[in-house]
Design an enzyme around this catalytic site. Sequence first.
Site, mmCIF file in Angstrom:
data_model
loop_
_atom_site.group_PDB
_atom_site.id
_atom_site.type_symbol
_atom_site.label_atom_id
_atom_site.label_comp_id
_atom_site.label_asym_id
_atom_site.label_seq_id
_atom_site.Cartn_x
_atom_site.Cartn_y
_atom_site.Cartn_z
ATOM 1 N N SER A 149 -4.574 -0.684 7.965
ATOM 2 C CA SER A 149 -3.890 -1.950 7.715
ATOM 3 C C SER A 149 -4.920 -3.046 7.416
ATOM 4 C CB SER A 149 -3.039 -2.272 8.946
ATOM 5 O OG SER A 149 -2.199 -3.353 8.713
ATOM 6 N N ARG A 219 6.373 -11.834 16.800
ATOM 7 C CA ARG A 219 6.185 -10.419 17.099
ATOM 8 C C ARG A 219 7.412 -9.594 16.716
ATOM 9 N NH1 ARG A 219 2.675 -6.499 16.996
ATOM 10 N NH2 ARG A 219 2.874 -5.002 18.673
ATOM 11 N N ASP A 321 6.038 3.807 4.886
ATOM 12 C CA ASP A 321 5.415 2.510 5.170
ATOM 13 C C ASP A 321 5.790 1.554 4.039
ATOM 14 O OD1 ASP A 321 3.789 0.323 5.614
ATOM 15 O OD2 ASP A 321 1.949 1.489 5.885
ATOM 16 N N HIS A 354 4.915 1.751 8.902
ATOM 17 C CA HIS A 354 3.514 1.316 8.984
ATOM 18 C C HIS A 354 2.857 1.768 10.291
ATOM 19 C CE1 HIS A 354 0.036 -0.987 7.949
ATOM 20 N NE2 HIS A 354 0.175 -1.852 8.934
ATOM 21 N N ASP A 355 3.644 1.821 11.359
ATOM 22 C CA ASP A 355 3.127 2.248 12.663
ATOM 23 C C ASP A 355 2.496 3.637 12.631
ATOM 24 O OD1 ASP A 355 3.316 0.207 14.402
ATOM 25 O OD2 ASP A 355 5.109 0.912 15.452
#
Lengths: 385, 193
Positions: A149, A219, A321, A354-355
């Site tokens: 990232s 968040r 992602d 994305h995680d």
Amino acid sequence: MPLIATPQSMFFEAPLALQSGASIRAYHLAYETYGTLNADKSNAVLICHALNASHHVAGVYPGQDKSEGWWDNMIGPGKAVDTNRFFVIGVNNLGSCFGSTGPMHAHPDTGEIYGANFPVVTVEDWVDAQARLLDTLGIQTLAAVMGGSLGGMQALSWALRYPERVAHAVVVASAPNLTAENIAFNEVARRAIVTDPDFHGGHYYKHGVVPQRGLRIARMIGHITYLSDDVMNEKFGRQLREAVTHNATGYRYSTQDVEFQIESYLRYQGDKFSEYFDANTYLLITRALDYFDPARTLGGDLTAALAQAACKFLLVSFTTDWRFSPARSREMVRALLDNKRDVSYAEIDAPHGHDAFLLNDARYMNVVGSYFDNIARTLTMGGPA
Amino acid sequence: MSEHVNMHAIARLVPEGARVLDLGCGDGALLDYLQTHRGCTGYGVEIDDVNIQACIKRGVNVLQLNLDEGLTMFADQSFDVVLQIDTLQHLRNAEVMLRETVRVGRTGILAFPNFAHWPNRLSILTGSMPVTKRLPYQWYDTPNIRVGTYADFAQLATQNHLKIIDSFGLQEGQEVRGWPNLMAGTAVFKLKG
């Protein structure tokens, strides 16, 4: 026997010139190292962190439960990045809130807490600061620089700013710049923080408060974009947190109670984050993401920008992602091909969005492990390991 | 790269020091060989996770891409040689990929199972699809979605205005230049756009 991590700190008195034209001096960088630097100092691997991570990349702190580093599944003895063979360095970036000098620290001249006055730092600035750390550690050349990232952006930037100091760059789930949509998500998060009445223009420390509401929302937004629709549906679907019995639907018919499990999960993530993360750091780091664009001064010509790179590359992306999509990684691959650079590219078909770059996936780990096996092999051939 | 196609027979066709793109490069053995023995550079393209890992492990550049999505990643004439070794028979867009091969490469080298090899013809005459060492699958589970012959391919190449620089059959690792359509299990073509 788990890998034991020992946080260290290095002080830098001399000013570091920043991209903005400003400079910062008398700062600390927090870092950790794992493994042993070999005799010819050729086995160093620098790990760059993303938004909310730190120098604590691998290993555990003795006596602390759940203190594994953020990439402990990737890095350690016998792991994909094998600390029995490589000397791995994790550095906390300037402006972060985990030990390196950041907005919650005092300006060396005025003695005042930086707060909103902390200089805007960029990916390039971080890379320059990391290079200084390596200078002090006596490491001239990196066997590899690696990050996911925003960390991947730093790895790419290393290849462009210090081509003679990098042998391999491993760029995971990253992009050559952020798209408008991606900047938009960052801006919503920043507005949530800045419009929190407890923000006080970034000088909340002296008011003894923290803009926790803003941080929570920032968040929550971020978290949504790190997951995929599929994985969210699989994990939460339309499950209610606690169905009531007096309605056939189980709904409370409330606009403000937590009704669905996904709401509960996001609130929990937001709460947890707002307890430990600094609001000014969040603003700084998302801005660094927005600003990164090595092709910008070349009219957007990524091929021209990547012509600077001399190292070999491994790029990895994940099919689901959407925040740092495979298409963005392919742009970088294409630019590297145009420059006839050595590059391998793996597109892992993982459901986690994305995680995925932080999670265990045998294919992902094997690809990275194989790449580092090959680096280790060339090190052994090139001189004493 | 399939074990059925003799690696050395193909490697001979690739000039020393060539920049090579190997479409469907498998575990990277051919590219590894070309790099080590013929001073070539380049990249493999693969879709299979296990093959990607194998290539990376041996230090062969590999890109995980689906060839059915074309070769848009690659610039015109950016390679000396583009290889399609035992790849054509798996492609949905075989004709498009043939044109792409000579767009991206100054030379294209293709090898694929020749369905007109005489044992296959015999099998068809007896009323059954062939199951041989070269075509080891049953008709209902074969990954070969394109079955064609040496002669068919020559016609497709002509139809696409491609220049055949060389063509021959391969059988047991040996070049077959007499009656390749009948006598060889593998067809090999070297083409230019």
